[in-house]
Structures are given as structure tokens and as C-alpha cells.
Design an enzyme around this catalytic site. Structure first.
Site, PDB file in Angstrom:
ATOM      1  N   ASP A  76      -0.051   5.083   0.997  1.00 45.13           N
ATOM      2  CA  ASP A  76      -0.270   6.045   2.080  1.00 45.13           C
ATOM      3  C   ASP A  76      -0.203   5.362   3.444  1.00 45.13           C
ATOM      4  O   ASP A  76      -1.022   4.490   3.741  1.00 45.13           O
ATOM      5  CB  ASP A  76      -1.650   6.709   1.921  1.00 45.13           C
ATOM      6  CG  ASP A  76      -1.791   7.435   0.587  1.00 45.13           C
ATOM      7  OD1 ASP A  76      -0.883   8.196   0.240  1.00 45.13           O
ATOM      8  OD2 ASP A  76      -2.809   7.245  -0.102  1.00 45.13           O
TER       9      ASP A  76
ATOM     10  N   ASP B 270      -1.528  -0.465   6.146  1.00 47.05           N
ATOM     11  CA  ASP B 270      -1.754   0.227   7.421  1.00 47.05           C
ATOM     12  C   ASP B 270      -3.244   0.393   7.726  1.00 47.05           C
ATOM     13  O   ASP B 270      -3.600   0.939   8.767  1.00 47.05           O
ATOM     14  CB  ASP B 270      -1.104   1.621   7.421  1.00 47.05           C
ATOM     15  CG  ASP B 270      -1.820   2.586   6.498  1.00 47.05           C
ATOM     16  OD1 ASP B 270      -2.205   2.164   5.387  1.00 47.05           O
ATOM     17  OD2 ASP B 270      -2.015   3.753   6.880  1.00 47.05           O
TER      18      ASP B 270
ATOM     19  N   ASP C 130       0.882  -1.150   0.000  1.00 45.20           N
ATOM     20  CA  ASP C 130       0.000   0.000   0.000  1.00 45.20           C
ATOM     21  C   ASP C 130       0.937   1.221   0.000  1.00 45.20           C
ATOM     22  O   ASP C 130       2.134   1.094   0.281  1.00 45.20           O
ATOM     23  CB  ASP C 130      -0.872  -0.035   1.262  1.00 45.20           C
ATOM     24  CG  ASP C 130      -1.682   1.225   1.439  1.00 45.20           C
ATOM     25  OD1 ASP C 130      -2.306   1.670   0.460  1.00 45.20           O
ATOM     26  OD2 ASP C 130      -1.682   1.788   2.558  1.00 45.20           O
TER      27      ASP C 130
HETATM   28  C1  G6P Z   1      -5.606   5.708  -0.137  1.00 46.33           C
HETATM   29  C2  G6P Z   1      -5.726   6.396   1.217  1.00 46.33           C
HETATM   30  C3  G6P Z   1      -7.086   6.999   1.399  1.00 46.33           C
HETATM   31  C4  G6P Z   1      -7.475   7.851   0.206  1.00 46.33           C
HETATM   32  C5  G6P Z   1      -7.429   7.030  -1.078  1.00 46.33           C
HETATM   33  C6  G6P Z   1      -7.760   7.855  -2.312  1.00 46.33           C
HETATM   34  O1  G6P Z   1      -6.302   4.518  -0.088  1.00 46.33           O
HETATM   35  O2  G6P Z   1      -5.473   5.489   2.259  1.00 46.33           O
HETATM   36  O3  G6P Z   1      -7.075   7.758   2.575  1.00 46.33           O
HETATM   37  O4  G6P Z   1      -8.769   8.386   0.359  1.00 46.33           O
HETATM   38  O5  G6P Z   1      -6.117   6.510  -1.217  1.00 46.33           O
HETATM   39  O6  G6P Z   1      -6.735   8.789  -2.511  1.00 46.33           O
HETATM   40  P1  G6P Z   1      -6.792   9.998  -3.523  1.00 46.33           P
HETATM   41  O7  G6P Z   1      -5.373  10.498  -3.538  1.00 46.33           O
HETATM   42  O8  G6P Z   1      -7.195   9.438  -4.853  1.00 46.33           O
HETATM   43  O9  G6P Z   1      -7.765  10.976  -3.001  1.00 46.33           O
HETATM   44 MG    MG Z   2      -2.709   3.177   3.612  1.00 45.85          MG
END
Ligand code: G6P
Ligand code: MG
Length: 215
Positions: A10, A169, A8
Site C-alpha cells: 500500500d 512509504d 511494501d
Molecule cells: C498496510 C497499510 C495499513 C493497513 C494494513 C492492514 O500496512 O499500510 O494502512 O492498516 O496494511 O491492512 P488490511 O488490508 O489488512 O486492513
Molecule cells: Mg505502505
């Protein structure tokens, strides 16, 4: 035997989870309600629009689809301001060493994130050369806990899902790994990531040989 690692983005490779949180918190503030880090756990791994729905539910806010799209766009503008300032120093501790270890041990590597900003972040962190495949939000229609993003990653690597381990995470991401038939290692709080096969605090003291011991 583990043949591939799927990461993953973020909160696993870099601390952008905190930037997502700050941007959502700012939006909640504008809408007149508070938003805590504990509540933010529900948004991790969840797509932008689904995250907004959860946030609005928490704040008991009802609005039109058009207003929702404007809010999501606003949140993203704030988030992009943060990530545009990032550099390699924002990689989480031990990440680069572990990615290098994967190379040395013949483990294939992929990114599995539903973020539409993943490309920019990988560029800023100079991680492109460490990943054999990148699956991001522009290539999937279902956010985690749907297994689509990880199954696509395995397919691109040509690796059977059962030989993949996912590093995550978010509780939603651990669930997605399970539904993909993959092993999982949670990064962070064992209380929140209780469905993971193993939970580690980060990559700092983690080595590829652990994967042979564990799986
Ligand atoms: C990841 C993060 C989320 C986020 C999603 C979409 O999964 O954990 O918190 O909302 O990505 O991200 P973006 O950058 O497309 O808004
Ligand atoms: Mg994450």
C-alpha cells in the site's frame, strides 16, 4: 551487495494508501470527528486493529471490544469496495519497469505487507509473477515497526537480511527495516521518512544500478 528487494504494498506498488485513508476518514465522520491526512501517517504500515485504536484515540472515542470489531469490519467493507474496482492502471508509475529490471539483474523480489487484503490486490494488479515470495497479513502476528514481516520475506527468499533493501512509504515500515538489519529506501516525503537510508519520490526515474551505487 544487494541481492533482494522487499516491497511494501500500500503506497509503494499501488496507491491503496489513499483508499485506506478514505475508509478510515469515513468511519471517523460517522463517529463525529474529522481525520486529516497528516494524522493518517500514523496508520500507515500499522495493522487494521492497531490502526483503529489510533483512530479512536485521535477522536477520544471509548467503546467495547465488540464495537471495535464491528467498526474494523465496516472500514474493511468500504476498503474492499475500492480495491475490487482496481486494475493494472493503478500501479504506481515505474513500478512494473522496476520489477522487470529486478528480474533482468538477478535481484530476488518479495512482498512484505501486513495487509490481509494483499492477495486480492496482487491478483487485481496481476503482480504475482513478478514476486518470488509474498508475505502478507495472514502470515504474520506482528505489524510494523516489528521486523517480522521483512525477516520472513528474507527467509523465504533465502537471502541474508543485510543483502536486502526494503521499499516503504511508512515511517513504521522504515523502522521495521532498520530493526530487521536491512537497507531502506523511502517512497515519498523525506521529512516523514527521515530514518530511511535514501528517499525517492517514486520508481519512475529509479533504476536497479542505483542500488549498487548506494549500498
Ligand atoms: C498496510 C497499510 C495499513 C493497513 C494494513 C492492514 O500496512 O499500510 O494502512 O492498516 O496494511 O491492512 P488490511 O488490508 O489488512 O486492513
Ligand atoms: Mg505502505
Amino acid at each position: 551487495e544487494i541481492k533482494a528487494c522487499i516491497f511494501d504494498l500500500d503506497g509503494v506498488l499501488c496507491d491503496t494508501a489513499k483508499y485506506h485513508y478514505l475508509a478510515w476518514k469515513r468511519l471517523a465522520g460517522e463517529l463525529g470527528f474529522s481525520f486529516t491526512e497528516a494524522q493518517n501517517e500514523r496508520l500507515k504500515g500499522v495493522s487494521r486493529m492497531d490502526s483503529l485504536e489510533i483512530l479512536l484515540e485521535i477522536g477520544h472515542v471509548k467503546c467495547t471490544q465488540k464495537a471495535k470489531e464491528e467498526m474494523a469490519e465496516k472500514k474493511n467493507r468500504w476498503y474492499v469496495e475500492y480495491i475490487n474496482k482496481m486494475d493494472q492502471s493503478e500501479l504506481l508509475p515505474g513500478v512494473l519497469d522496476f520489477l522487470e529490471e529486478c528480474r533482468e539483474n538477478g535481484l530476488r523480489t518479495a512482498l512484505g505487507s501486513v495487509s490481509k487484503n494483499a492477495g486480492v490486490i496482487l491478483e487485481r494488479l496481476k503482480l504475482q509473477d513478478y514476486l518470488d515470495a509474498v508475505v502478507d497479513g495472514s502470515q504474520v502476528s506482528q505489524a510494523k515497526p516489528d521486523p517480522e514481516v521483512f525477516l520472513k520475506g528474507a527467509k523465504r527468499l533465502g537471502t541474508d537480511p543485510s543483502a536486502c533493501v526494503v521499499f516503504e512509504d511508512a515511517a513504521a515500515g522504515i523502522e521495521a527495516a532498520r530493526r530487521a538489519g536491512m537497507k531502506s529506501v523511502g517512497i515519498g516525503d523525506p521529512g516523514i521518512l527521515c530514518q530511511a537510508d535514501y528517499v525517492i519520490p517514486g520508481f519512475e526515474k529509479f533504476h536497479a544500478e542505483m542500488l549498487d551505487q548506494w549500498f
